[in-house]
Design an enzyme around this catalytic site. Structure first.
Site, mmCIF file in Angstrom:
data_model
loop_
_atom_site.group_PDB
_atom_site.id
_atom_site.type_symbol
_atom_site.label_atom_id
_atom_site.label_comp_id
_atom_site.label_asym_id
_atom_site.label_seq_id
_atom_site.Cartn_x
_atom_site.Cartn_y
_atom_site.Cartn_z
ATOM 1 N N TYR A 106 -77.509 -22.253 33.544
ATOM 2 C CA TYR A 106 -76.433 -21.429 33.007
ATOM 3 C C TYR A 106 -75.984 -20.394 34.033
ATOM 4 O O TYR A 106 -74.784 -20.133 34.176
ATOM 5 C CB TYR A 106 -76.891 -20.722 31.720
ATOM 6 N N ASN A 129 -68.307 -25.345 22.925
ATOM 7 C CA ASN A 129 -67.600 -26.455 23.567
ATOM 8 C C ASN A 129 -67.046 -27.402 22.491
ATOM 9 O O ASN A 129 -67.811 -28.059 21.799
ATOM 10 C CB ASN A 129 -68.582 -27.199 24.490
ATOM 11 N N CYS A 137 -71.862 -30.630 28.353
ATOM 12 C CA CYS A 137 -72.764 -29.487 28.161
ATOM 13 C C CYS A 137 -74.231 -29.916 28.172
ATOM 14 O O CYS A 137 -75.113 -29.077 28.393
ATOM 15 C CB CYS A 137 -72.415 -28.731 26.882
ATOM 16 N N HIS A 138 -74.505 -31.209 27.996
ATOM 17 C CA HIS A 138 -75.896 -31.681 28.073
ATOM 18 C C HIS A 138 -76.446 -31.570 29.497
ATOM 19 O O HIS A 138 -77.657 -31.633 29.691
ATOM 20 C CB HIS A 138 -76.011 -33.124 27.556
ATOM 21 N N GLU A 164 -77.657 -41.189 31.992
ATOM 22 C CA GLU A 164 -76.979 -40.879 33.253
ATOM 23 C C GLU A 164 -77.885 -41.010 34.469
ATOM 24 O O GLU A 164 -77.448 -40.797 35.592
ATOM 25 C CB GLU A 164 -76.397 -39.468 33.192
#
Length: 173
Positions: A106, A129, A137-138, A164
């Site tokens: 963050y 979001n 945001c993950h 991913e």
């Protein structure tokens, strides 16, 4: 008066709801998330306007979701039009720059958005979001590398990061 199209598409992790205006994607849900907040947002955003199920505006986003879950993590995201403050939009734009398979803290996200002392505010922007997956945001974690919170729950965050190709031995920057 605003007019929005909405649709629902299936993923290996659950249904994703999408709402699109002529400007771009304004709202989406995480896979498997409850849809009640989605409908409430649509009702509020179209006050005095309309929303209907459609394919004309939503099709590019349905295709993006399908390609993402098929493993094509480099496909270009169609136009996005999330409502938010200037700071929130800066954070969401910086979040879009995090490559698949990588994470940022963050604090680093806030720095990249031009507000190096706003790590908590960056976390707050992530919590608001309106278009998760498209604004990933993950991919945002705590400064110690731990996962932190996630609107879809930590199991979904882990699934998305694994999808991913995130390597767990990597630490957040």
């Amino acid at each position: 008066m605003p007019h929005l199209e909405w649709t629902c598409t299936e993923t290996p992790f659950g249904s994703v709801y999408l709402a699109v205006s002529g400007e771009g994607l304004i709202r989406s849900t995480l896979p498997g998330a409850p849809d009640a907040p989605f409908w409430e947002d649509l009702r509020l955003q179209t006050e005095g306007g309309t929303y209907c199920r459609g394919r004309c505006l939503t099709q590019p986003y349905v295709e993006w979701v399908a390609r993402y879950f098929a493993g094509d993590l480099t496909v270009e995201i169609p136009a996005l039009a999330p409502a938010g403050t200037r700071f929130q939009r800066q954070i969401w734009e910086a979040t879009q720059q995090i490559p698949p398979g990588d994470v940022l803290s963050y604090g680093e996200l806030a720095r990249r958005a031009g507000s190096p002392r706003a790590a908590r505010a960056a976390g707050s922007a992530m919590a608001r979001n309106p278009i998760p997956l498209f604004v990933p945001c993950h991919r945002v974690v705590r400064s110690d590398g731990s996962l932190g919170g996630f609107g879809g729950g930590l199991p979904l965050k882990v699934k998305l990061l694994k999808h991913e190709g995130f390597r767990w031995e990597r630490r957040a920057r």
